[in-house]
Design an enzyme around this catalytic site. Structure first.
Site, PDB file in Angstrom:
ATOM      1  N   LYS A 180      -1.773  -1.453  -3.911  1.00  0.00           N
ATOM      2  CA  LYS A 180      -2.732  -0.394  -3.861  1.00  0.00           C
ATOM      3  C   LYS A 180      -1.842   1.034  -3.756  1.00  0.00           C
ATOM      4  O   LYS A 180      -1.029   1.402  -3.063  1.00  0.00           O
ATOM      5  CB  LYS A 180      -3.319  -0.369  -2.586  1.00  0.00           C
ATOM      6  CG  LYS A 180      -4.372   0.826  -1.946  1.00  0.00           C
ATOM      7  CD  LYS A 180      -5.028   0.752  -0.730  1.00  0.00           C
ATOM      8  CE  LYS A 180      -5.912   1.833  -0.455  1.00  0.00           C
ATOM      9  NZ  LYS A 180      -6.540   1.899   0.789  1.00  0.00           N
ATOM     10  N   TYR A 187       0.736  -1.024  -0.075  1.00  0.00           N
ATOM     11  CA  TYR A 187      -0.041  -0.053   0.134  1.00  0.00           C
ATOM     12  C   TYR A 187       0.762   1.209   0.028  1.00  0.00           C
ATOM     13  O   TYR A 187       1.562   1.443   0.989  1.00  0.00           O
ATOM     14  CB  TYR A 187      -0.664  -0.058   1.330  1.00  0.00           C
ATOM     15  CG  TYR A 187      -1.980   1.073   1.506  1.00  0.00           C
ATOM     16  CD1 TYR A 187      -2.302   2.066   0.455  1.00  0.00           C
ATOM     17  CD2 TYR A 187      -2.497   1.298   2.756  1.00  0.00           C
ATOM     18  CE1 TYR A 187      -3.199   3.150   0.795  1.00  0.00           C
ATOM     19  CE2 TYR A 187      -3.313   2.345   3.033  1.00  0.00           C
ATOM     20  CZ  TYR A 187      -3.626   3.175   2.187  1.00  0.00           C
ATOM     21  OH  TYR A 187      -4.447   4.151   2.335  1.00  0.00           O
TER      22      TYR A 187
END
Length: 252
Positions: A109, A81
């Site tokens: 992400k 992420y």
């Protein structure tokens, strides 16, 4: 949440919904030791994959970042992420390309923007948009697999339609006022306020989070009416909560 609560929530979600959805537990930390321990616990209670952020505040070098991810990747499927606005440090493509050699890297992400998303998809790396306001274009113009979304907590059906039913700029434009409202203050302030107004959760905030002000709560009711109450989670009528309806908790 404390770490005990965090792991309990992952286990509870797996127990309730693990047969029908993939549960991705956010077990990342700025401490590698803590990230390893939390990830061990997350997989022990049944999560299907881990979400790992790069070390925040106690930032490290690129070599340290690679070592951090290489320490958790062997434990199971992992999504990395990247959200520099929260961590204060970008995860550059050099790092992702290095750790992408691991078969456990499920994808990224990515919150930096669509040019970065396009770069990863061109390299064969699976990527999800981390920006709700960009996710439509990320999906249909830049190759993102989908979005890991805040807005989907409120209107899951509409976000699913936006991601999987073809390019739809009209629906995207209809959702933008809600998305802008949600991010007026840092997440999850808007989301928690909205869920309380929809009667899905109790109006309890743990500090340092506090609800959005009254004017924004009124604005939310109008947004719900415009999009249609049936598109939102929950079954109760949306309402404007007074300041006194909220409970703020410091120590718990």
């Amino acid at each position: 949440m404390s770490w005990d609560e965090h792991i309990m929530l992952i286990g509870h979600t797996v127990n309730c919904f693990g047969a029908s959805i993939k549960v991705i537990g956010n077990t990342g930390s700025n401490s590698t030791q803590e990230a390893i321990h939390a990830t061990e616990q997350g997989f022990a209670v049944g999560m299907h994959a881990a979400l790992h952020i790069n070390p925040y505040y106690g930032k490290t070098s690129l070599e340290g970042m690679i070592s951090h991810f290489e320490s958790v990747l062997p434990m199971g499927p992992t999504i990395i992420y990247n959200v520099p606005s929260r961590t204060g440090q970008d995860i550059p493509p050099l790092v992702i390309q290095s750790v992408a050699r691991s078969p456990n890297l499920a994808g990224v992400k990515e919150c930096v923007g669509n040019d970065r998303i396009e770069q990863y998809t061109s390299d064969g790396i699976i990527v999800w948009s981390g920006n709700d306001d960009q996710c439509h274009d990320s999906r249909w113009d830049y190759g993102a697999t989908g979005v890991i979304s805040v807005t989907s907590n409120l209107v899951p059906g509409l976000i699913r339609e936006l991601m999987f039913c073809g390019k739809n700029p009209l629906l995207n434009s209809r959702l933008l006022p809600l998305i802008e409202w949600l991010f007026h203050e840092p997440n999850p302030i808007g989301l928690n306020t909205a869920l309380a107004q929809l009667g899905v959760v109790r109006p309890v905030f743990r500090l340092p989070y506090v609800p959005l002000p009254l004017a924004k709560r009124v604005e939310f009711v109008n947004i719900v009416k415009k999009l249609g109450r049936g598109n939102f989670v929950g079954e109760k009528d949306v309402q404007v909560l007074d300041d006194d309806d909220f409970i703020l908790i410091g120590r718990y």
